[in-house]
Design an enzyme around this catalytic site. Structure first.
Site, PDB file in Angstrom:
ATOM      1  N   SER A  63      -0.778 -34.691  62.240  1.00 13.65           N
ATOM      2  CA  SER A  63      -0.663 -34.443  60.792  1.00 13.65           C
ATOM      3  C   SER A  63      -0.987 -33.014  60.375  1.00 13.65           C
ATOM      4  CB  SER A  63      -1.567 -35.399  60.022  1.00 13.65           C
ATOM      5  OG  SER A  63      -0.885 -36.597  59.779  1.00 13.65           O
ATOM      6  N   LYS A  66       1.823 -31.070  59.123  1.00 12.35           N
ATOM      7  CA  LYS A  66       2.386 -31.307  57.779  1.00 12.35           C
ATOM      8  C   LYS A  66       2.140 -30.115  56.853  1.00 12.35           C
ATOM      9  CE  LYS A  66       1.694 -36.330  58.093  1.00 12.35           C
ATOM     10  NZ  LYS A  66       0.817 -37.448  57.692  1.00 12.35           N
ATOM     11  N   VAL A 261      -4.319 -37.218  63.833  1.00 16.12           N
ATOM     12  CA  VAL A 261      -4.842 -38.343  64.613  1.00 16.12           C
ATOM     13  C   VAL A 261      -5.087 -38.007  66.090  1.00 16.12           C
ATOM     14  CG1 VAL A 261      -4.035 -40.234  63.148  1.00 16.12           C
ATOM     15  CG2 VAL A 261      -2.512 -39.297  64.910  1.00 16.12           C
TER      16      VAL A 261
HETATM   17  N1  GLU Z   1       2.604 -38.373  64.142  1.00 15.09           N
HETATM   18  C1  GLU Z   1       1.636 -39.151  63.422  1.00 15.09           C
HETATM   19  C2  GLU Z   1       2.306 -40.209  62.584  1.00 15.09           C
HETATM   20  O1  GLU Z   1       3.275 -39.910  61.935  1.00 15.09           O
HETATM   21  C3  GLU Z   1       0.813 -38.244  62.585  1.00 15.09           C
HETATM   22  C4  GLU Z   1      -0.245 -38.992  61.840  1.00 15.09           C
HETATM   23  C5  GLU Z   1      -1.496 -38.216  61.619  1.00 15.09           C
HETATM   24  O2  GLU Z   1      -1.891 -37.340  62.388  1.00 15.09           O
HETATM   25  O3  GLU Z   1      -2.144 -38.548  60.615  1.00 15.09           O
HETATM   26  O4  GLU Z   1       1.889 -41.336  62.563  1.00 15.09           O
END
Ligand code: GLU
Length: 307
Positions: A63, A66, A261
């Protein structure tokens, strides 16, 4: 102000909390991480780096990506277009929740840090193909980190691609409501590669530093992103960067930060430093339990809260 021995001491203290956490395993490849790993790097504007723990270890962004994709898309499309498709409000729900999508009229994800909003953002990365869009994102990441060797983990990307059914359902919802209009499998390919970009804590800290310095790379003098873009990203880090624990994090630690995560955290202390952390033992909300402890120790010791 920060010394290596003090940082090593903090790492030792924070590591004791690893036993209360759990590594993410809903993406099978992430389940291989060692919950006792903990490393940190702090990057200062004068080029000084202080780190502790196994800093050669690489972490996938998950994440954290993002916030970087958001910066790129704000530059690609401009604020107006981006916020037509994604909102600015925290949800208080888990990052992968589908629940609030139906409550907003016209339908749009509440913010770019939840998965639904991040998928809408990744959809907006400009380029003629998935390959070109991913290459643009990767080049941007490399520039922010000042490291042209950064790439992504094919294993982690593949592992998420094969199991991301909930994210696919978010994509179909977004497609039904006209937020995205591309092939869902193509968007998932791009998104899972984006999340699997991997780097060391030093790289993470250096990216944090660029955000801390309002988008300017203090070493090259280049304004990598406009000040306004850096400001928007840091605001989202404060309001929704630490999942649905962002309020408590703001009170206890008070540093703009984004977690993933994988156990990574990127933090930007405005005007002062960038911080990168890797500690894969997560709490129930998905934040690195040892990483949060480490940031709390740092924030209290050096008065880093922006509030
Ligand atoms: N690739 C993970 C997902 O889309 C990222 C989630 C995260 O790090 O919060 O579930």
């Amino acid at each position: 102000m920060y010394t290596k021995s003090e940082l090593e001491q903090f790492v030792k203290q924070a590591k004791q909390y690893a036993r209360y956490g759990k590594v993410a395993d809903y993406i099978p490849a992430l389940g291989k991480a060692n919950p006792n790993d903990l490393s940190i790097a702090i990057y200062m504007p004068d080029g000084n780096v202080i780190d502790a723990g196994d800093t050669t270890h690489k972490v996938t962004l998950q994440s954290i990506s993002k916030i970087i994709a958001l910066a790129l898309v704000l530059m690609d499309r401009g604020e107006q277009e981006v916020f037509r498709k994604v909102g600015m409000e925290p949800t208080g729900d888990p990052f992968n929740s589908i629940a609030k999508l139906e409550e907003v009229q016209p339908a749009k994800p509440l913010n770019p840090m939840i998965n639904a909003g991040a998928l809408a953002v990744t959809h907006m990365i400009a380029g003629a193909s998935v390959t070109e869009r991913f290459e643009r994102l990767l080049q941007f990441v490399r520039k922010l980190a000042g490291n042209p060797t950064i790439t992504y983990s094919e294993e982690v990307a593949q592992s998420e691609f094969e199991t991301a059914f909930l994210n696919r359902s978010l994509c179909y919802f977004l497609k039904q409501h006209g937020i995205i209009n591309e092939d869902v499998e193509e968007l998932m390919d791009l998104y899972t590669k984006q999340c699997a970009i991997e780097m060391t804590c030093d790289d993470l800290a250096r990216i944090g530093l660029v955000f801390a310095m309002d988008g300017r790379d203090p070493f090259t003098g280049e304004q990598i992103m406009p000040l306004d873009v850096a400001r928007i990203c840091k605001t989202f880090m404060v309001t929704c960067g630490m999942y649905n624990a962002s309020g408590e994090f703001a009170i206890k630690i008070g540093i703009p930060a984004k977690s993933g995560v994988s156990g990574g955290i990127l933090a930007a202390v405005p005007g002062r430093c960038g911080i990168g952390i890797f500690g894969p033992a997560l709490d129930e909300k998905g934040n690195s339990i040892t990483g949060m402890k480490l940031l709390e120790l740092l924030s209290k010791t050096y008065s880093l809260s922006i509030f």
